[in-house]
Design a protein around this motif. Structure first.
Motif, PDB file in Angstrom:
ATOM      1  N   TYR A 256      -4.112   6.673   8.485  1.00  0.00           N
ATOM      2  CA  TYR A 256      -5.516   7.223   7.898  1.00  0.00           C
ATOM      3  C   TYR A 256      -5.296   8.330   6.858  1.00  0.00           C
ATOM      4  O   TYR A 256      -4.585   9.276   7.164  1.00  0.00           O
ATOM      5  N   LEU A 257      -5.672   8.184   5.594  1.00  0.00           N
ATOM      6  CA  LEU A 257      -5.471   9.055   4.461  1.00  0.00           C
ATOM      7  C   LEU A 257      -6.907   9.773   4.108  1.00  0.00           C
ATOM      8  O   LEU A 257      -7.709   8.708   3.574  1.00  0.00           O
ATOM      9  N   SER A 258      -6.998  10.812   4.013  1.00  0.00           N
ATOM     10  CA  SER A 258      -8.141  11.676   3.516  1.00  0.00           C
ATOM     11  C   SER A 258      -7.589  12.721   2.850  1.00  0.00           C
ATOM     12  O   SER A 258      -7.161  13.809   3.667  1.00  0.00           O
ATOM     13  N   LEU A 259      -7.997  13.220   1.812  1.00  0.00           N
ATOM     14  CA  LEU A 259      -7.622  14.569   1.305  1.00  0.00           C
ATOM     15  C   LEU A 259      -8.766  15.576   1.241  1.00  0.00           C
ATOM     16  O   LEU A 259      -8.873  16.429   0.540  1.00  0.00           O
TER      17      LEU A 259
ATOM     18  N   LEU B 147      -6.047   3.343   6.226  1.00  0.00           N
ATOM     19  CA  LEU B 147      -7.773   3.394   5.972  1.00  0.00           C
ATOM     20  C   LEU B 147      -7.803   4.862   5.038  1.00  0.00           C
ATOM     21  O   LEU B 147      -7.156   5.736   5.302  1.00  0.00           O
ATOM     22  N   TRP B 148      -8.164   4.315   3.860  1.00  0.00           N
ATOM     23  CA  TRP B 148      -7.942   5.540   2.886  1.00  0.00           C
ATOM     24  C   TRP B 148      -9.555   5.811   2.341  1.00  0.00           C
ATOM     25  O   TRP B 148     -10.309   5.157   1.810  1.00  0.00           O
ATOM     26  N   LYS B 149      -9.726   7.273   2.243  1.00  0.00           N
ATOM     27  CA  LYS B 149     -10.912   7.576   1.596  1.00  0.00           C
ATOM     28  C   LYS B 149     -10.776   7.869   0.383  1.00  0.00           C
ATOM     29  O   LYS B 149     -10.013   8.859  -0.062  1.00  0.00           O
ATOM     30  N   TRP B 150     -11.397   6.916  -0.435  1.00  0.00           N
ATOM     31  CA  TRP B 150     -10.943   6.709  -1.866  1.00  0.00           C
ATOM     32  C   TRP B 150     -12.406   6.948  -2.486  1.00  0.00           C
ATOM     33  O   TRP B 150     -13.350   5.993  -2.039  1.00  0.00           O
ATOM     34  N   GLU B 151     -12.837   7.649  -3.580  1.00  0.00           N
ATOM     35  CA  GLU B 151     -14.160   7.907  -3.932  1.00  0.00           C
ATOM     36  C   GLU B 151     -14.394   6.897  -4.945  1.00  0.00           C
ATOM     37  O   GLU B 151     -15.700   7.186  -5.387  1.00  0.00           O
ATOM     38  N   ASN B 152     -13.813   6.272  -5.496  1.00  0.00           N
ATOM     39  CA  ASN B 152     -14.017   5.110  -6.463  1.00  0.00           C
ATOM     40  C   ASN B 152     -14.659   3.840  -5.730  1.00  0.00           C
ATOM     41  O   ASN B 152     -14.190   3.510  -4.768  1.00  0.00           O
ATOM     42  N   GLU B 153     -15.454   2.915  -6.323  1.00  0.00           N
ATOM     43  CA  GLU B 153     -15.672   1.793  -6.175  1.00  0.00           C
ATOM     44  C   GLU B 153     -14.452   0.809  -5.723  1.00  0.00           C
ATOM     45  O   GLU B 153     -14.526   0.072  -4.928  1.00  0.00           O
ATOM     46  N   THR B 154     -13.893   0.956  -6.777  1.00  0.00           N
ATOM     47  CA  THR B 154     -12.458  -0.066  -6.670  1.00  0.00           C
ATOM     48  C   THR B 154     -11.104   0.663  -6.753  1.00  0.00           C
ATOM     49  O   THR B 154     -10.885   1.922  -7.137  1.00  0.00           O
ATOM     50  N   LEU B 155     -10.147  -0.003  -6.121  1.00  0.00           N
ATOM     51  CA  LEU B 155      -8.790   0.625  -6.465  1.00  0.00           C
ATOM     52  C   LEU B 155      -7.845  -0.511  -6.809  1.00  0.00           C
ATOM     53  O   LEU B 155      -7.372  -1.325  -6.013  1.00  0.00           O
TER      54      LEU B 155
ATOM     55  N   ILE C  90     -10.419   0.597   1.627  1.00  0.00           N
ATOM     56  CA  ILE C  90     -10.882   2.138   1.020  1.00  0.00           C
ATOM     57  C   ILE C  90     -12.484   2.236   1.405  1.00  0.00           C
ATOM     58  O   ILE C  90     -13.055   1.309   1.619  1.00  0.00           O
ATOM     59  N   SER C  91     -12.832   3.440   1.394  1.00  0.00           N
ATOM     60  CA  SER C  91     -14.147   3.868   1.486  1.00  0.00           C
ATOM     61  C   SER C  91     -14.387   5.232   0.868  1.00  0.00           C
ATOM     62  O   SER C  91     -13.751   6.050   1.081  1.00  0.00           O
ATOM     63  N   LYS C  92     -15.777   5.325   0.404  1.00  0.00           N
ATOM     64  CA  LYS C  92     -16.210   6.616  -0.220  1.00  0.00           C
ATOM     65  C   LYS C  92     -16.381   7.918   0.754  1.00  0.00           C
ATOM     66  O   LYS C  92     -16.022   9.028   0.568  1.00  0.00           O
ATOM     67  N   TRP C  93     -16.779   7.168   2.037  1.00  0.00           N
ATOM     68  CA  TRP C  93     -17.001   8.150   2.950  1.00  0.00           C
ATOM     69  C   TRP C  93     -16.810   7.481   4.328  1.00  0.00           C
ATOM     70  O   TRP C  93     -16.920   6.424   4.569  1.00  0.00           O
ATOM     71  N   LEU C  94     -15.897   8.472   5.402  1.00  0.00           N
ATOM     72  CA  LEU C  94     -15.592   7.886   6.540  1.00  0.00           C
ATOM     73  C   LEU C  94     -16.035   9.101   7.682  1.00  0.00           C
ATOM     74  O   LEU C  94     -15.893  10.320   7.526  1.00  0.00           O
ATOM     75  N   PRO C  95     -16.785   8.457   8.759  1.00  0.00           N
ATOM     76  CA  PRO C  95     -16.960   9.590   9.799  1.00  0.00           C
ATOM     77  C   PRO C  95     -15.618  10.052  10.411  1.00  0.00           C
ATOM     78  O   PRO C  95     -14.961   9.540  11.452  1.00  0.00           O
ATOM     79  N   GLN C  96     -14.876  11.038  10.110  1.00  0.00           N
ATOM     80  CA  GLN C  96     -13.618  11.275  10.183  1.00  0.00           C
ATOM     81  C   GLN C  96     -13.274  11.628  11.643  1.00  0.00           C
ATOM     82  O   GLN C  96     -12.158  11.199  12.197  1.00  0.00           O
ATOM     83  N   GLN C  97     -14.069  12.346  12.335  1.00  0.00           N
ATOM     84  CA  GLN C  97     -14.019  12.659  13.878  1.00  0.00           C
ATOM     85  C   GLN C  97     -14.099  11.628  14.509  1.00  0.00           C
ATOM     86  O   GLN C  97     -13.077  11.406  15.498  1.00  0.00           O
TER      87      GLN C  97
ATOM     88  N   ALA D 183      -1.262   8.179  12.662  1.00  0.00           N
ATOM     89  CA  ALA D 183      -0.899   9.309  11.684  1.00  0.00           C
ATOM     90  C   ALA D 183      -1.971   9.521  10.792  1.00  0.00           C
ATOM     91  O   ALA D 183      -3.030   8.664  10.252  1.00  0.00           O
ATOM     92  N   PHE D 184      -2.062  10.773  10.276  1.00  0.00           N
ATOM     93  CA  PHE D 184      -3.198  11.449   9.661  1.00  0.00           C
ATOM     94  C   PHE D 184      -2.532  12.004   8.314  1.00  0.00           C
ATOM     95  O   PHE D 184      -1.979  13.338   8.606  1.00  0.00           O
ATOM     96  N   ILE D 185      -2.733  11.461   7.243  1.00  0.00           N
ATOM     97  CA  ILE D 185      -2.237  11.848   5.896  1.00  0.00           C
ATOM     98  C   ILE D 185      -3.482  12.931   5.398  1.00  0.00           C
ATOM     99  O   ILE D 185      -4.349  12.425   5.059  1.00  0.00           O
TER     100      ILE D 185
END
Length: 518
Positions: free
Chosen positions: A293-296, A325-333, A342-349, A359-361
């Motif tokens: 899981y990747l979220s900044l 699974l990448w929290k990505w803020e744009n529509e496409t990658l 990818i997803s703009k928002w994810l229920p992280q907990q 693993a969580f980046i």
């Protein structure tokens, strides 16, 4: 065995007997990671029957309306200013100085608070003579709003979604030592050499100079335009605080002496796991080799990274057998491999609670780390600014994760870091042990926060829990006058002894010179 839960519930009942109180929360920083901590406490206080009014940049939409909770929404204008002037990726490239970072933050918040206070709902609240509050909660890193305490003449609790700042600890007379107790943005941790201790002392002095001699006059000048010319200094009001709530655990935060007026909470925003959306549930369930899981976080946007760094991640993920699974803020990658979702928002907990997460980046934000520790997910930290550098160092120190440097990031480093954390069982074992340590407490974080809040309400303040150092000038606190007196006495004593010795030597010991022959 004493049942602490029953004792807590009994105390809560006693607190509730006195009736509900009116509580005001002012939380001006436009960052969802900050706001989820504050909103969790405000929600619980409202559900206990207290009448709660909050100014927030991220109002919560509840399935069922809480009649005793009023949220003043300042989302749009706050985030507009925040996004224009506070680009975390850009600031990271320009400076790594904590002092400069905080100075930029305080200056930005001056403009933002001025705008927030001028919104119609806040003007109505401030100018309504019938509005009364028993207690105020203010975000501790935003002393800009301190004059509101005097406006409503109520008790004050400062609350931080992170650790405390130097001025927070100073306000309660709590010991602050730059070498022994790492600050929120300290570049070092343990086993310091002389030069590191010298550097930390320098940073401490420079930060105090920046805040007390540059920022406080600026805040006073700006806030007089909002609250009137007759207000007290924001620093003077800060030292009139009753308690300080810190959203971290002492073990994972910083083991330091704490006066009773400081309450450590930690994981205040953690909620019971909820079901995932069906499409997301399927992705995680079908990941036979596990999920990375990747979220900044909410402030750092993955899409703002340079194309070189983005390509490094894409090439690394393509080489790995894991689902990403990448929290990505744009529509496409563009160039996204098949194993990356990818997803703009994810229920992280709820994502971290899934058993397939390996693993969580993360950027090393306080709330993200607490959620990972709670769900026992090993970490890979890539810090940007603020407290993130220190958080990632703690991650490595406790053996619950590894770190990556944004400047030296490459495909090989990403691949090796992920394999290291996923394939070495010690990381999951260590984070499981740490999670058990942090949750082994007589009260939950929320129970503790609610109890102390109602303690302040019951006793109309809690200044008796502060240290006497709040009323002692700096030269007395650091014993400078005592040291100076002892040094002067020592110099005088040495001078007298030397003079007496010279006189004795001259009169009784030294032989008279023989007269010269004519």
């Amino acid at each position: 065995m004493v049942n602490f839960r029953l004792i807590f519930l009994a105390c809560c009942v006693v607190g509730s007997v006195n009736g509900s109180s009116r509580i005001l929360g002012i939380f001006p920083t436009p960052s969802i990671s900050h706001q989820i901590v504050f909103s969790a406490l405000m929600e619980n206080l409202a559900k206990r029957g207290h009448h709660v009014v909050t100014m927030t940049t991220d109002p919560i939409i509840y399935k069922e309306k809480i009649p005793t909770l009023t949220q003043i929404d300042v989302h749009e204008l706050s985030y507009k200013v925040w996004k224009q002037q506070f680009d975390f990726v850009k600031i990271n490239e320009e400076t790594k100085s904590p002092k400069k970072f905080m100075e930029k933050y305080y200056r930005l918040m001056c403009s933002m608070v001025q705008m927030q206070m001028k919104t119609p709902k806040m003007q109505k609240l401030l100018n309504d003579p019938s509005e009364k509050f028993d207690l105020c909660f203010f975000e501790s890193v935003a002393p800009h709003v301190n004059p509101i305490k005097d406006h409503f003449n109520c008790s004050l609790i400062l609350i931080s979604s992170l650790s405390g700042t130097l001025q927070d600890f100073d306000a309660l007379g709590n010991p602050s030592n730059p070498v022994l107790y790492a600050g929120m943005m300290s570049p070092y941790m343990d086993d310091l050499n002389f030069w590191q201790r010298l550097h930390l002392t320098y940073l401490d002095v420079m930060y105090r100079h920046m805040y007390y001699f540059k920022m406080v006059p600026l805040l006073d000048e700006r806030m007089k335009k909002v609250f009137g010319e007759n207000i007290r200094s924001v620093d003077e009001i800060q030292k009139d605080v009753d308690m300080l709530f810190l959203n971290l655990h002492p073990i994972f935060g910083a083991i330091r002496p704490a006066v009773p007026g400081i309450v450590y909470m930690g994981s205040l925003h953690i909620k019971p796991t909820m079901p995932l959306p069906s499409d997301l549930q399927k992705i995680l369930d079908d990941a036979k080799n596990g999920v990375v899981y990747l979220s900044l976080g909410s402030n750092v946007k993955s899409a703002q990274l340079s194309q070189v760094k983005i390509n490094a991640f894409l090439e690394a993920f393509k080489e790995l057998p894991y689902t990403v699974l990448w929290k990505w803020e744009n529509e496409t990658l563009p160039g996204k491999p098949a194993n990356v979702h990818i997803s703009k928002w994810l229920p992280q907990q709820d994502v971290l609670a899934h058993p397939n997460i390996k693993a969580f980046i993360t950027q090393g934000g306080q709330q993200s780390m607490e959620e990972a520790i709670h769900h026992k997910v090993p970490l890979i930290g890539m810090p940007f600014l603020g407290d993130q550098d220190l958080n990632v160092r703690k991650m490595v120190k406790f053996g619950i994760g590894t770190d990556m440097n944004l400047y030296t990031l490459s495909k090989e480093i990403i691949v090796n870091s992920i394999k290291k954390v996923v394939e070495d069982p010690s990381y999951r074992e260590n984070i499981s042990k740490l999670s058990n340590l942090l949750t082994d407490q007589p009260q939950t974080s929320m129970e503790r926060a609610v109890w102390w809040t109602e303690y302040v309400l019951r006793h109309k303040g809690a200044k008796h829990l502060r240290a006497p150092g709040t009323k002692v000038p700096a030269y007395q606190y650091f014993l400078l006058d005592i040291i100076a007196f002892v040094l002067v006495c020592a110099v005088v004593a040495i001078y007298i002894i030397v003079k007496i010795s010279c006189e004795i030597h001259k009169r009784f010991i030294r032989k008279p010179d023989k007269p010269k022959k004519s």
